[in-house]
Enzyme design. Structure first.
Site, PDB file in Angstrom:
ATOM      1  N   GLU A   1       0.911   1.531   8.090  1.00 28.26           N
ATOM      2  CA  GLU A   1       1.358   2.344   6.955  1.00 28.26           C
ATOM      3  C   GLU A   1       1.912   3.687   7.393  1.00 28.26           C
ATOM      4  O   GLU A   1       2.873   4.201   6.790  1.00 28.26           O
ATOM      5  CB  GLU A   1       0.207   2.497   5.964  1.00 28.26           C
ATOM      6  CG  GLU A   1      -0.088   1.173   5.245  1.00 28.26           C
ATOM      7  CD  GLU A   1      -1.491   1.062   4.691  1.00 28.26           C
ATOM      8  OE1 GLU A   1      -2.135   2.113   4.471  1.00 28.26           O
ATOM      9  OE2 GLU A   1      -1.960  -0.074   4.485  1.00 28.26           O
TER      10      GLU A   1
ATOM     11  N   ARG B   1       3.134  -0.046 -11.335  1.00 28.67           N
ATOM     12  CA  ARG B   1       3.626  -1.421 -11.324  1.00 28.67           C
ATOM     13  C   ARG B   1       4.811  -1.501 -10.386  1.00 28.67           C
ATOM     14  O   ARG B   1       5.620  -0.567 -10.298  1.00 28.67           O
ATOM     15  CB  ARG B   1       4.055  -1.885 -12.725  1.00 28.67           C
ATOM     16  CG  ARG B   1       2.916  -2.026 -13.718  1.00 28.67           C
ATOM     17  CD  ARG B   1       1.924  -3.110 -13.346  1.00 28.67           C
ATOM     18  NE  ARG B   1       0.902  -3.261 -14.353  1.00 28.67           N
ATOM     19  CZ  ARG B   1      -0.232  -2.557 -14.400  1.00 28.67           C
ATOM     20  NH1 ARG B   1      -0.490  -1.650 -13.468  1.00 28.67           N
ATOM     21  NH2 ARG B   1      -1.117  -2.759 -15.354  1.00 28.67           N
ATOM     22  N   GLN B   2       4.939  -2.628  -9.721  1.00 27.86           N
ATOM     23  CA  GLN B   2       6.008  -2.808  -8.759  1.00 27.86           C
ATOM     24  C   GLN B   2       7.102  -3.680  -9.365  1.00 27.86           C
ATOM     25  O   GLN B   2       6.823  -4.745  -9.921  1.00 27.86           O
ATOM     26  CB  GLN B   2       5.447  -3.428  -7.476  1.00 27.86           C
ATOM     27  CG  GLN B   2       4.535  -2.461  -6.745  1.00 27.86           C
ATOM     28  CD  GLN B   2       3.579  -3.104  -5.762  1.00 27.86           C
ATOM     29  OE1 GLN B   2       3.217  -4.265  -5.908  1.00 27.86           O
ATOM     30  NE2 GLN B   2       3.170  -2.346  -4.764  1.00 27.86           N
TER      31      GLN B   2
ATOM     32  N   VAL C   1      12.423 -14.025 -14.387  1.00 26.26           N
ATOM     33  CA  VAL C   1      12.707 -12.670 -13.910  1.00 26.26           C
ATOM     34  C   VAL C   1      12.628 -12.588 -12.386  1.00 26.26           C
ATOM     35  O   VAL C   1      12.974 -11.558 -11.789  1.00 26.26           O
ATOM     36  CB  VAL C   1      11.740 -11.659 -14.575  1.00 26.26           C
ATOM     37  CG1 VAL C   1      10.341 -11.771 -13.980  1.00 26.26           C
ATOM     38  CG2 VAL C   1      12.274 -10.244 -14.500  1.00 26.26           C
ATOM     39  N   GLY C   2      12.243 -13.693 -11.743  1.00 23.78           N
ATOM     40  CA  GLY C   2      12.226 -13.735 -10.285  1.00 23.78           C
ATOM     41  C   GLY C   2      13.595 -13.596  -9.661  1.00 23.78           C
ATOM     42  O   GLY C   2      13.719 -13.425  -8.443  1.00 23.78           O
TER      43      GLY C   2
ATOM     44  N   THR D   1      15.462 -11.046  -9.916  1.00 28.25           N
ATOM     45  CA  THR D   1      15.841  -9.642  -9.710  1.00 28.25           C
ATOM     46  C   THR D   1      16.062  -9.268  -8.241  1.00 28.25           C
ATOM     47  O   THR D   1      17.087  -8.645  -7.924  1.00 28.25           O
ATOM     48  CB  THR D   1      14.830  -8.698 -10.384  1.00 28.25           C
ATOM     49  OG1 THR D   1      13.491  -9.064 -10.016  1.00 28.25           O
ATOM     50  CG2 THR D   1      14.963  -8.764 -11.895  1.00 28.25           C
TER      51      THR D   1
ATOM     52  N   TYR E   1      -9.297   4.251   2.657  1.00 25.42           N
ATOM     53  CA  TYR E   1      -9.956   3.230   3.482  1.00 25.42           C
ATOM     54  C   TYR E   1     -11.427   3.550   3.703  1.00 25.42           C
ATOM     55  O   TYR E   1     -12.268   2.644   3.802  1.00 25.42           O
ATOM     56  CB  TYR E   1      -9.233   3.085   4.824  1.00 25.42           C
ATOM     57  CG  TYR E   1      -7.978   2.263   4.719  1.00 25.42           C
ATOM     58  CD1 TYR E   1      -8.018   0.877   4.829  1.00 25.42           C
ATOM     59  CD2 TYR E   1      -6.746   2.865   4.475  1.00 25.42           C
ATOM     60  CE1 TYR E   1      -6.872   0.113   4.718  1.00 25.42           C
ATOM     61  CE2 TYR E   1      -5.590   2.115   4.361  1.00 25.42           C
ATOM     62  CZ  TYR E   1      -5.662   0.737   4.484  1.00 25.42           C
ATOM     63  OH  TYR E   1      -4.524  -0.020   4.349  1.00 25.42           O
TER      64      TYR E   1
ATOM     65  N   HIS F   1       0.815  -1.214   0.000  1.00 25.78           N
ATOM     66  CA  HIS F   1       0.000   0.000   0.000  1.00 25.78           C
ATOM     67  C   HIS F   1       0.851   1.267   0.000  1.00 25.78           C
ATOM     68  O   HIS F   1       0.557   2.227  -0.707  1.00 25.78           O
ATOM     69  CB  HIS F   1      -0.937  -0.006   1.205  1.00 25.78           C
ATOM     70  CG  HIS F   1      -2.111  -0.915   1.043  1.00 25.78           C
ATOM     71  ND1 HIS F   1      -3.100  -1.028   1.999  1.00 25.78           N
ATOM     72  CD2 HIS F   1      -2.467  -1.744   0.034  1.00 25.78           C
ATOM     73  CE1 HIS F   1      -4.012  -1.891   1.573  1.00 25.78           C
ATOM     74  NE2 HIS F   1      -3.648  -2.345   0.390  1.00 25.78           N
TER      75      HIS F   1
ATOM     76  N   SER G   1      11.120  -5.195  -8.543  1.00 27.29           N
ATOM     77  CA  SER G   1      12.202  -5.378  -7.579  1.00 27.29           C
ATOM     78  C   SER G   1      13.403  -4.527  -7.980  1.00 27.29           C
ATOM     79  O   SER G   1      13.700  -4.370  -9.165  1.00 27.29           O
ATOM     80  CB  SER G   1      12.622  -6.846  -7.521  1.00 27.29           C
ATOM     81  OG  SER G   1      11.564  -7.652  -7.075  1.00 27.29           O
TER      82      SER G   1
END
Length: 404
Positions: free
Chosen positions: A137, A206-207, A277-278, A280, A95, A85, A209
């Site tokens: 958070e 987008r996330q 690609v894991g 990274t 929320y 988040h 690594s």
């Protein structure tokens, strides 16, 4: 404060959620996006299209209902969600919107079974959960800005280098466009990148690594290009980075986050197991161990379809030649006959095939790749006698794996 009666009402809905949770969460997202289309710029619409986000939410709601009497047992998944988040710039006001539409969805999906008393119980329960999440958070946001060069929200970064690592994977070297400092991060963490997608008329986060060790100058992300006739929204972002983003362009990024990190307090061996690609986040861990002159033994295990799509292979080969405490085992679906069989293996990663190299005293195991890959490696490690507390894994996208 939630009463014991309200806790029981919430808990009693668990069987319904177990059977119909996906129906509820799918209805919830449709409802929320209808009333708040602006939130499509916040949520990953690729995960919406694939159903992963709906599944992840259904599992989270079920877990909360089952553990309503002691939510503290959910500390680990709550922390993981909190990191996600924060990397998406989720704020307390979000929320309130989610709560409103989640309660309305419970009433609409359950129909006559959703009494006013039940809705009131869920309202109090959700308020408790929201307070728990926003507290986690708030701490993460505070930690981010306390770092030198730290920030919250979206910050501009310039692509100073774009390097092709394989036929599918390209690295982007990202430097602060404002000339400021780069916040430190922990090996294994990720950043969120936000781009505007003309095809969807939306901003999409987008996330990715971080694929380098902390260096105080830049972040590197290494992105796989998606292929095929029907590229989903997830692939749209990756492909836009490959095809349209050039050196000198500006990207918006959120600060580093994530709890899949190298435990630097340990001194035993490190076994890094990746698929595609894991690798990274594991490259980041590996570079950190090298840059800090760590004496820990490292075992690198990687699986790829073939040599052409295998990124960072030269770096791994060089390390094997230079560092005594490093060994690598590479699995290719299609194996070139010219490769040395003592280091390269045909087929998917099979830990039992190399168990004599994998089972090391006091080792910590880190796994990253597609969900089926993670599940296989985790179960194989357990079969080989590895304690579950020594196994750590990162699932790209919404968390739907619940390995025992």
């Amino acid at each position: 404060m939630i009463t014991n009666k309200q806790k029981q009402l919430v808990k009693d809905t668990a069987p319904i959620l177990r059977e119909h949770g996906l129906v509820l969460t799918s209805h919830f997202y449709r409802r929320m996006f209808t009333h708040h289309p602006e939130l499509k710029n916040v949520f990953n619409m690729g995960n919406q299209q694939s159903g992963k986000q709906q599944t992840a939410l259904a599992l989270a709601v079920l877990a909360y209902a089952e553990n309503i009497e002691d939510p503290s047992v959910l500390a680990s998944p709550v922390t993981k969600i909190g990191h996600k988040h924060v990397s998406l710039d989720i704020r307390p006001e979000h929320y309130a919107i989610v709560g409103k539409h989640l309660l309305a969805s419970i009433r609409e999906v359950l129909g006559d079974a959703a009494s006013d008393e039940l809705i009131d119980a869920w309202a109090v329960a959700y308020s408790q959960l929201a307070a728990l999440m926003t507290g986690v958070e708030a701490t993460l946001y505070s930690q981010a800005i306390a770092k030198e060069g730290g920030w919250t929200g979206w910050r501009p970064f310039q692509v100073k280098e774009k390097v092709k690592e394989s036929e599918e994977i390209t690295s982007f070297y990202l430097y602060p466009a404002d000339g400021g400092k780069v916040a430190d991060f922990l090996p294994g963490q990720f950043v969120s990148v936000r781009l505007f997608l003309p095809e969807l008329n939306l901003f999409q986060p987008r996330q990715y690594s971080i694929s380098n060790a902390p260096n105080g100058e830049y972040y590197r992300i290494s992105v796989k290009k998606e292929t095929g006739a029907n590229i989903r929204p997830n692939g749209m972002i990756s492909n836009r980075l490959h095809e349209h983003v050039k050196e000198g362009d500006i990207l918006e990024m959120a600060s580093p986050a994530g709890d899949f990190i190298l435990d630097t307090s340990k001194e035993g061996p490190v076994v890094l197991i990746s698929g595609g690609v894991g690798q990274t986040p594991l490259i980041s861990m590996l570079e950190y161990l090298i840059s800090t002159s760590s004496h820990r033994d490292v075992v690198w295990i990687h699986g790829a379809r073939n040599m052409a799509v295998h990124a960072f292979k030269e770096q791994i080969t060089s390390l094997k030649d230079q560092r005594e405490q490093f060994q690598s085992h590479i699995f290719y679906d299609v194996l070139d006959e010219s490769l040395p069989l003592e280091e390269y293996y045909p087929g998917v990663v099979d830990l039992q095939q190399i168990s004599h190299e994998v089972i090391l005293p006091d080792a910590q195991y880190y796994i990253c790749g597609p969900a089926p890959f993670i599940e296989k490696q985790y179960k194989d490690l357990v079969k080989l006698g590895i304690e579950k507390s020594h196994i750590h894994y990162e699932e790209f996208g919404p968390n739907v794996l619940a390995l025992p």
